[in-house]
Write a protein that holds these residues in place. Structure first.
Motif, mmCIF file in Angstrom:
data_model
loop_
_atom_site.group_PDB
_atom_site.id
_atom_site.type_symbol
_atom_site.label_atom_id
_atom_site.label_comp_id
_atom_site.label_asym_id
_atom_site.label_seq_id
_atom_site.Cartn_x
_atom_site.Cartn_y
_atom_site.Cartn_z
ATOM 1 N N TYR A 1 0.844 -1.205 0.000
ATOM 2 C CA TYR A 1 0.000 0.000 0.000
ATOM 3 C C TYR A 1 0.879 1.255 0.000
ATOM 4 O O TYR A 1 0.655 2.189 -0.767
ATOM 5 C CB TYR A 1 -0.879 0.029 1.249
ATOM 6 N N TRP A 2 1.858 1.291 0.888
ATOM 7 C CA TRP A 2 2.727 2.468 1.037
ATOM 8 C C TRP A 2 3.512 2.715 -0.267
ATOM 9 O O TRP A 2 3.630 3.843 -0.726
ATOM 10 C CB TRP A 2 3.682 2.269 2.209
ATOM 11 N N VAL A 3 4.043 1.643 -0.840
ATOM 12 C CA VAL A 3 4.834 1.768 -2.069
ATOM 13 C C VAL A 3 3.951 2.206 -3.239
ATOM 14 O O VAL A 3 4.325 3.100 -4.016
ATOM 15 C CB VAL A 3 5.543 0.434 -2.381
ATOM 16 N N ASN A 4 2.779 1.587 -3.379
ATOM 17 C CA ASN A 4 1.870 1.980 -4.454
ATOM 18 C C ASN A 4 1.499 3.454 -4.345
ATOM 19 O O ASN A 4 1.430 4.172 -5.349
ATOM 20 C CB ASN A 4 0.586 1.133 -4.414
ATOM 21 N N PHE A 5 1.262 3.893 -3.120
ATOM 22 C CA PHE A 5 0.887 5.293 -2.911
ATOM 23 C C PHE A 5 2.027 6.223 -3.324
ATOM 24 O O PHE A 5 1.797 7.260 -3.962
ATOM 25 C CB PHE A 5 0.510 5.526 -1.452
ATOM 26 N N ALA A 6 3.257 5.849 -2.962
ATOM 27 C CA ALA A 6 4.407 6.675 -3.344
ATOM 28 C C ALA A 6 4.572 6.739 -4.856
ATOM 29 O O ALA A 6 5.054 7.733 -5.406
ATOM 30 C CB ALA A 6 5.683 6.131 -2.701
ATOM 31 N N LYS A 7 4.153 5.686 -5.538
ATOM 32 C CA LYS A 7 4.296 5.643 -6.994
ATOM 33 C C LYS A 7 3.198 6.419 -7.721
ATOM 34 O O LYS A 7 3.465 7.083 -8.725
ATOM 35 C CB LYS A 7 4.298 4.191 -7.471
ATOM 36 N N THR A 8 1.964 6.335 -7.193
ATOM 37 C CA THR A 8 0.832 6.861 -7.964
ATOM 38 C C THR A 8 -0.101 7.788 -7.203
ATOM 39 O O THR A 8 -0.991 8.394 -7.797
ATOM 40 C CB THR A 8 -0.013 5.699 -8.509
ATOM 41 N N GLY A 9 0.044 7.884 -5.874
ATOM 42 C CA GLY A 9 -0.931 8.629 -5.083
ATOM 43 C C GLY A 9 -2.168 7.815 -4.762
ATOM 44 O O GLY A 9 -3.139 8.326 -4.197
ATOM 45 N N ASP A 10 -2.146 6.521 -5.079
ATOM 46 C CA ASP A 10 -3.254 5.604 -4.814
ATOM 47 C C ASP A 10 -2.649 4.312 -4.258
ATOM 48 O O ASP A 10 -1.837 3.662 -4.929
ATOM 49 C CB ASP A 10 -4.019 5.320 -6.107
ATOM 50 N N PRO A 11 -3.024 3.895 -3.035
ATOM 51 C CA PRO A 11 -2.422 2.685 -2.445
ATOM 52 C C PRO A 11 -2.898 1.389 -3.059
ATOM 53 O O PRO A 11 -2.290 0.338 -2.860
ATOM 54 C CB PRO A 11 -2.853 2.763 -0.975
#
Length: 605
Positions: free
Chosen positions: A546-556
């Motif tokens: 979740y944290w990594v996805n959010f850092a990549k796209t703004g969506d976890p």
């Protein structure tokens, strides 16, 4: 036999004390030899028929004396904490940054490169104490960045006491060779660490810029719970760092404001954080990071600092997204880590009075080891007109905050550890609530009655009381989760993505108390063998993604993950992070309504 038994028992206790105090191995050897010598001496005296009260007292005196001297003489040395756990790590290729060339080290399987102890600003010592951070100095040759820099100046507990707290509180104490040293502490603390994947990526990677917590008075960048090795394996660059704390970071005085070219005072620690962020923006490409995809993150006071960076005019364009765990400063009058300028000045006056000086410049002559012992309260940011130009909620009302998306949330038992020394009963419950809610304490007591159930866990030294469960529930909302309620609502008003979690997973370590989510989100459960189950590792794997996805796209959200619904008008559910991950109603809705009334009464006055 009694004598020998007592000597052996005392020696075992003594060796345990040496272990908990981190004394060097030589101390163990000397302690053991002293015990053997005492036993053999007594045997020898018995054979010579010379054992009497006087000679026995001499034996005991010599034995105890040797142990005491040995304890002092073999105390642990100070040593920078190694960047990785593996011994004699391989060195990375040379990386070029603004100040010069440097190398880092690989972890054991070469999956991650760690560059530790990189200076991001000039040491804030001497004349630079109580001044804005200055640009770092260049160096010649290749700098070996293989160990973390010193922790910032802060109150430091006795090593023995610290070890006992890890046994009784965290339950994560480990007996092992190689940890017989103490981490150094210094004003010269402005260093950062970079965690990058071991293999070069095909394109620049997103960056998570992490700010540690600790009430703006404690903490260090070497702490295992938020090291970035595991997140880096998932395709992001992680940066964390030290910044000035306590009186060194948040002392406020009008004479400092007058001497500053930016007319600022009171936010030196925050300005350090911004300096580190600028350094990352300028240099992270050298490590494979994308300077245009930076997410700022933090927990506790680090989360409050994230909130401050979101409103600072100095940070516009420096980052994209924000991750905020267990704190914020968006109330009309924040309950902690933020104060009015007049209060900051008052506490600054206390410092000069305490050290019997007339000016801030004279404080620069006080040794750091003495100044750190101030009894004044230096645990809050303030409106300085430079780093923060107005109460943070005003900036959000204007929609001038910088984050484009928000991942945030809180834990089940946020306040419990902070109330550890309080006995809460039906008789004093409203009085305790009134300390932060004033006239609205009675209304809160109706929402959370004094006879509410106790929490499912408590620390062994907690005095409890029949209203302790109620007090912890109320203050967890007041001090911690209320900030997230406000933050999410502002993001909804602005039409920006916001995702809120509620961490409730129990375990054998920090459980779901304040900071209990950290080793899950940053992938460090493995550092505490035996304390976490397969269920914990499964949850950690999901949280990290979740944290990594959010850092990549703004969506976890992502493939294979439970759906995390975005906050929106009519959608105020939270994602419960537990053995089962699901969207649930916020358990604090009614509490927030009372806190709103209290905060609105402050605003109106």
């Amino acid at each position: 036999m009694l004598f020998t038994g007592l000597i052996i028992l005392l020696t075992i206790i003594y060796l345990i004390i040496l272990e908990l105090s981190k004394n060097i191995i030589l101390g163990w050897v000397i302690g053991g030899l002293a015990a053997v010598a005492a036993i053999l001496t007594r045997i020898s005296l018995i054979k010579k028929n010379q054992l009497n009260l006087r000679t026995q007292l001499i034996i005991w005196g010599a034995f105890i004396g040797i142990l005491c001297i040995n304890y002092l003489m073999t105390s642990p040395p100070y040593k920078n904490v190694p960047a990785v756990d593996n011994k004699n790590p391989d060195v990375t290729e040379v990386v070029h940054v603004t100040q010069g060339d440097l190398t880092g080290v690989y972890n054991a399987d070469h999956s991650v490169k760690v560059y530790a102890g990189i200076p991001y600003a000039k040491p804030p010592v001497g004349e630079l104490r109580f001044k804005e951070p200055q640009s770092p100095e260049a160096w010649d040759g290749v700098r070996a960045c293989d160990a973390f820099g010193p922790m910032a100046m802060q109150p430091r507990s006795n090593t023995l006491y610290d070890s006992l707290s890890h046994i009784l509180g965290w339950h994560d104490y480990q007996v092992k060779l190689g940890d017989e040293y103490l981490e150094p502490m210094s004003e010269d603390c402005l260093y950062l660490n970079v965690y990058a994947p071991g293999d070069a990526a095909e394109e620049p990677l997103p960056v998570i810029f992490y700010i540690h917590g600790g009430s703006l008075t404690t903490g260090q960048s070497s702490y295992t719970e938020y090291r970035g090795e595991d997140l880096a394996k998932r395709g992001v660059i992680v940066v964390n760092f030290a910044y000035r704390l306590g009186v060194f970071g948040y002392y406020t005085a009008d004479d400092l404001k007058a001497e500053s070219p930016n007319k600022t005072t009171g936010n030196y620690g925050l300005l350090d954080q911004i300096a580190a962020l600028n350094w990352v923006k300028d240099n992270i490409a050298s490590f494979g990071g994308d300077p245009d995809r930076i997410t700022i993150a933090g927990e506790s006071a680090g989360s409050s600092s994230v909130n401050a960076i979101c409103v600072s005019p100095l940070t516009e364009g420096l980052f994209n997204y924000a991750i905020a765990e267990s704190s914020g400063i968006l109330a009309h009058k924040p309950f902690h880590t933020f104060r009015e300028y007049s209060e900051a000045i008052e506490q600054g006056d206390m410092v000069r009075s305490e050290f019997n000086v007339a000016s801030s410049n004279e404080l620069r002559d006080i040794p750091a080891e003495k100044l750190v012992k101030t009894t004044s309260n230096q645990s809050a940011m303030t409106v300085d007109g430079y780093a923060i130009v107005e109460q943070p909620y005003l900036t959000y009302e204007k929609g001038k905050n910088h984050e484009k998306a928000l991942l945030n949330g809180f834990n089940a038992k946020e306040a419990d550890a902070f109330n550890l020394g309080i006995k809460a009963t039906a008789d004093n419950y409203e009085e305790l609530l009134a300390e932060d809610l004033g006239d609205y304490a009675g209304e809160m007591a109706k929402v959370v009655p004094a006879n509410s159930p106790q929490r499912d866990q408590h620390f062994i030294v907690d005095p409890l009381g029949d209203a302790k469960g109620a007090l912890n529930e109320a203050y967890s909302a007041i001090w911690f989760s209320y900030s997230h309620y406000l933050w999410n609502n502002y993001m909804i008003e602005q039409g920006k993505p916001a995702y809120e979690y509620y961490f409730t997973k129990v375990n054998d370590s920090l459980s779901n108390y304040h900071a209990g989510e950290l080793p899950y989100a940053y992938g460090n459960l493995w550092r505490h063998p035996g304390l976490y189950s397969d269920e914990d590792y499964k949850l950690s794997d999901i949280m990290q993604q979740y944290w990594v996805n959010f850092a990549k796209t703004g969506d976890p959200n992502g493939e294979g993950l439970p759906k995390w619904q975005m906050r929106a008008e009519g959608q105020d559910k939270l994602l419960q992070l537990d053995t089962t991950i699901k969207m649930i109603d916020d358990p604090n809705h009614q509490l927030y309504q009372v806190i709103d009334k209290y905060q609105n009464s402050i605003k109106e006055n």
